[in-house]
Scaffold this motif. Structure first.
Motif, PDB file in Angstrom:
ATOM      1  N   HIS A  91     -51.337 -51.027 -14.682  1.00  0.00           N
ATOM      2  CA  HIS A  91     -52.319 -51.854 -15.777  1.00  0.00           C
ATOM      3  C   HIS A  91     -52.605 -50.806 -16.759  1.00  0.00           C
ATOM      4  O   HIS A  91     -53.378 -49.959 -16.963  1.00  0.00           O
ATOM      5  CB  HIS A  91     -53.605 -52.335 -14.959  1.00  0.00           C
ATOM      6  CG  HIS A  91     -53.200 -53.133 -13.669  1.00  0.00           C
ATOM      7  ND1 HIS A  91     -53.074 -54.340 -13.914  1.00  0.00           N
ATOM      8  CD2 HIS A  91     -53.245 -52.682 -12.427  1.00  0.00           C
ATOM      9  CE1 HIS A  91     -52.724 -54.804 -12.752  1.00  0.00           C
ATOM     10  NE2 HIS A  91     -52.919 -53.898 -11.619  1.00  0.00           N
ATOM     11  N   VAL A  92     -52.089 -51.306 -18.043  1.00  0.00           N
ATOM     12  CA  VAL A  92     -52.300 -50.628 -19.300  1.00  0.00           C
ATOM     13  C   VAL A  92     -52.808 -51.571 -20.573  1.00  0.00           C
ATOM     14  O   VAL A  92     -52.283 -52.855 -20.372  1.00  0.00           O
ATOM     15  CB  VAL A  92     -51.062 -50.020 -19.858  1.00  0.00           C
ATOM     16  CG1 VAL A  92     -51.251 -49.187 -21.177  1.00  0.00           C
ATOM     17  CG2 VAL A  92     -50.238 -49.030 -18.811  1.00  0.00           C
ATOM     18  N   GLY A  93     -53.860 -51.168 -21.055  1.00  0.00           N
ATOM     19  CA  GLY A  93     -54.382 -52.136 -22.104  1.00  0.00           C
ATOM     20  C   GLY A  93     -53.490 -52.422 -23.170  1.00  0.00           C
ATOM     21  O   GLY A  93     -52.324 -51.477 -23.502  1.00  0.00           O
ATOM     22  N   PHE A 132     -47.329 -65.836  -5.952  1.00  0.00           N
ATOM     23  CA  PHE A 132     -46.310 -65.005  -5.172  1.00  0.00           C
ATOM     24  C   PHE A 132     -46.567 -63.659  -5.692  1.00  0.00           C
ATOM     25  O   PHE A 132     -46.248 -63.355  -6.635  1.00  0.00           O
ATOM     26  CB  PHE A 132     -44.729 -65.404  -5.123  1.00  0.00           C
ATOM     27  CG  PHE A 132     -44.627 -66.867  -4.709  1.00  0.00           C
ATOM     28  CD1 PHE A 132     -44.203 -67.088  -3.612  1.00  0.00           C
ATOM     29  CD2 PHE A 132     -44.421 -67.735  -5.739  1.00  0.00           C
ATOM     30  CE1 PHE A 132     -44.051 -68.460  -2.816  1.00  0.00           C
ATOM     31  CE2 PHE A 132     -44.200 -69.100  -5.160  1.00  0.00           C
ATOM     32  CZ  PHE A 132     -44.004 -69.517  -4.141  1.00  0.00           C
ATOM     33  N   PRO A 133     -47.012 -62.586  -4.628  1.00  0.00           N
ATOM     34  CA  PRO A 133     -46.813 -61.337  -5.116  1.00  0.00           C
ATOM     35  C   PRO A 133     -45.684 -60.662  -4.954  1.00  0.00           C
ATOM     36  O   PRO A 133     -44.658 -60.894  -4.463  1.00  0.00           O
ATOM     37  CB  PRO A 133     -47.722 -60.518  -3.731  1.00  0.00           C
ATOM     38  CG  PRO A 133     -47.437 -61.546  -2.943  1.00  0.00           C
ATOM     39  CD  PRO A 133     -47.549 -62.921  -3.542  1.00  0.00           C
ATOM     40  N   VAL A 134     -45.245 -59.837  -6.142  1.00  0.00           N
ATOM     41  CA  VAL A 134     -44.190 -59.298  -6.429  1.00  0.00           C
ATOM     42  C   VAL A 134     -44.002 -57.859  -5.863  1.00  0.00           C
ATOM     43  O   VAL A 134     -44.945 -56.945  -6.120  1.00  0.00           O
ATOM     44  CB  VAL A 134     -43.786 -59.051  -7.890  1.00  0.00           C
ATOM     45  CG1 VAL A 134     -42.750 -58.319  -8.236  1.00  0.00           C
ATOM     46  CG2 VAL A 134     -43.573 -60.348  -8.562  1.00  0.00           C
ATOM     47  N   GLU A 135     -42.918 -57.718  -4.915  1.00  0.00           N
ATOM     48  CA  GLU A 135     -43.074 -56.028  -4.338  1.00  0.00           C
ATOM     49  C   GLU A 135     -42.341 -55.211  -4.999  1.00  0.00           C
ATOM     50  O   GLU A 135     -40.947 -55.608  -5.329  1.00  0.00           O
ATOM     51  CB  GLU A 135     -42.574 -56.275  -2.709  1.00  0.00           C
ATOM     52  CG  GLU A 135     -43.342 -57.423  -1.926  1.00  0.00           C
ATOM     53  CD  GLU A 135     -42.940 -57.382  -0.681  1.00  0.00           C
ATOM     54  OE1 GLU A 135     -41.846 -56.416  -0.232  1.00  0.00           O
ATOM     55  OE2 GLU A 135     -43.296 -58.148   0.184  1.00  0.00           O
ATOM     56  N   THR A 136     -42.701 -54.071  -5.562  1.00  0.00           N
ATOM     57  CA  THR A 136     -41.987 -53.210  -6.307  1.00  0.00           C
ATOM     58  C   THR A 136     -42.080 -51.952  -5.537  1.00  0.00           C
ATOM     59  O   THR A 136     -42.784 -51.535  -4.641  1.00  0.00           O
ATOM     60  CB  THR A 136     -42.767 -52.894  -7.766  1.00  0.00           C
ATOM     61  OG1 THR A 136     -43.902 -52.450  -7.421  1.00  0.00           O
ATOM     62  CG2 THR A 136     -42.808 -54.359  -8.316  1.00  0.00           C
ATOM     63  N   SER A 137     -40.840 -51.083  -5.877  1.00  0.00           N
ATOM     64  CA  SER A 137     -40.912 -49.808  -5.370  1.00  0.00           C
ATOM     65  C   SER A 137     -41.952 -48.972  -5.767  1.00  0.00           C
ATOM     66  O   SER A 137     -42.199 -47.825  -5.387  1.00  0.00           O
ATOM     67  CB  SER A 137     -39.386 -49.003  -5.565  1.00  0.00           C
ATOM     68  OG  SER A 137     -39.165 -49.145  -6.924  1.00  0.00           O
ATOM     69  N   GLY A 188     -49.167 -58.626 -11.386  1.00  0.00           N
ATOM     70  CA  GLY A 188     -47.875 -58.276 -10.745  1.00  0.00           C
ATOM     71  C   GLY A 188     -47.596 -59.576  -9.758  1.00  0.00           C
ATOM     72  O   GLY A 188     -46.782 -59.318  -8.884  1.00  0.00           O
ATOM     73  N   ASN A 189     -48.112 -60.642  -9.958  1.00  0.00           N
ATOM     74  CA  ASN A 189     -47.673 -62.114  -9.274  1.00  0.00           C
ATOM     75  C   ASN A 189     -46.947 -62.995 -10.158  1.00  0.00           C
ATOM     76  O   ASN A 189     -46.714 -62.678 -11.328  1.00  0.00           O
ATOM     77  CB  ASN A 189     -49.057 -62.783  -9.158  1.00  0.00           C
ATOM     78  CG  ASN A 189     -49.862 -62.101  -8.073  1.00  0.00           C
ATOM     79  OD1 ASN A 189     -49.425 -61.607  -7.211  1.00  0.00           O
ATOM     80  ND2 ASN A 189     -51.075 -61.881  -8.478  1.00  0.00           N
ATOM     81  N   PHE A 192     -42.850 -71.356 -14.278  1.00  0.00           N
ATOM     82  CA  PHE A 192     -42.969 -69.832 -13.669  1.00  0.00           C
ATOM     83  C   PHE A 192     -43.686 -69.110 -14.663  1.00  0.00           C
ATOM     84  O   PHE A 192     -43.054 -68.870 -15.787  1.00  0.00           O
ATOM     85  CB  PHE A 192     -41.442 -69.363 -13.127  1.00  0.00           C
ATOM     86  CG  PHE A 192     -40.782 -70.269 -12.124  1.00  0.00           C
ATOM     87  CD1 PHE A 192     -41.346 -69.771 -10.663  1.00  0.00           C
ATOM     88  CD2 PHE A 192     -39.934 -71.099 -12.524  1.00  0.00           C
ATOM     89  CE1 PHE A 192     -40.671 -70.670  -9.931  1.00  0.00           C
ATOM     90  CE2 PHE A 192     -39.288 -71.958 -11.480  1.00  0.00           C
ATOM     91  CZ  PHE A 192     -39.606 -71.638 -10.188  1.00  0.00           C
ATOM     92  N   ILE A 193     -44.643 -68.494 -14.251  1.00  0.00           N
ATOM     93  CA  ILE A 193     -45.509 -67.655 -15.010  1.00  0.00           C
ATOM     94  C   ILE A 193     -45.644 -66.417 -14.371  1.00  0.00           C
ATOM     95  O   ILE A 193     -45.908 -66.227 -13.255  1.00  0.00           O
ATOM     96  CB  ILE A 193     -46.812 -68.289 -15.442  1.00  0.00           C
ATOM     97  CG1 ILE A 193     -46.633 -69.595 -16.225  1.00  0.00           C
ATOM     98  CG2 ILE A 193     -47.822 -67.417 -16.285  1.00  0.00           C
ATOM     99  CD1 ILE A 193     -48.040 -70.290 -16.242  1.00  0.00           C
TER     100      ILE A 193
END
Length: 57
Positions: free
Chosen positions: A53-55, A43-48, A30-31, A24-25
């Protein structure tokens, strides 16, 4: 392509969780990717809140 008796390093500081023969990676976007038997499923991760995306540099 057979990789059972060899390995190749392709990244430093990479955390990969393994359960039996399944890897699992997490991806920056966010997948969660499940790798098993030379195939993968994303699998996409669902978040509230949205994924930010930060460098790193």
């Amino acid at each position: 392509m057979e990789y059972r008796n060899s390995c190749r390093k392709f990244a430093d500081s990479l955390d990969i969780n393994v359960y039996e023969n399944t890897f699992f990676i997490t991806e920056r976007e966010g997948n969660i990717v499940e790798l098993e038997n030379q195939s993968f499923e994303r699998f996409p991760v669902e978040t509230s809140d949205p994924i930010v995306h930060v460098g790193e540099g």
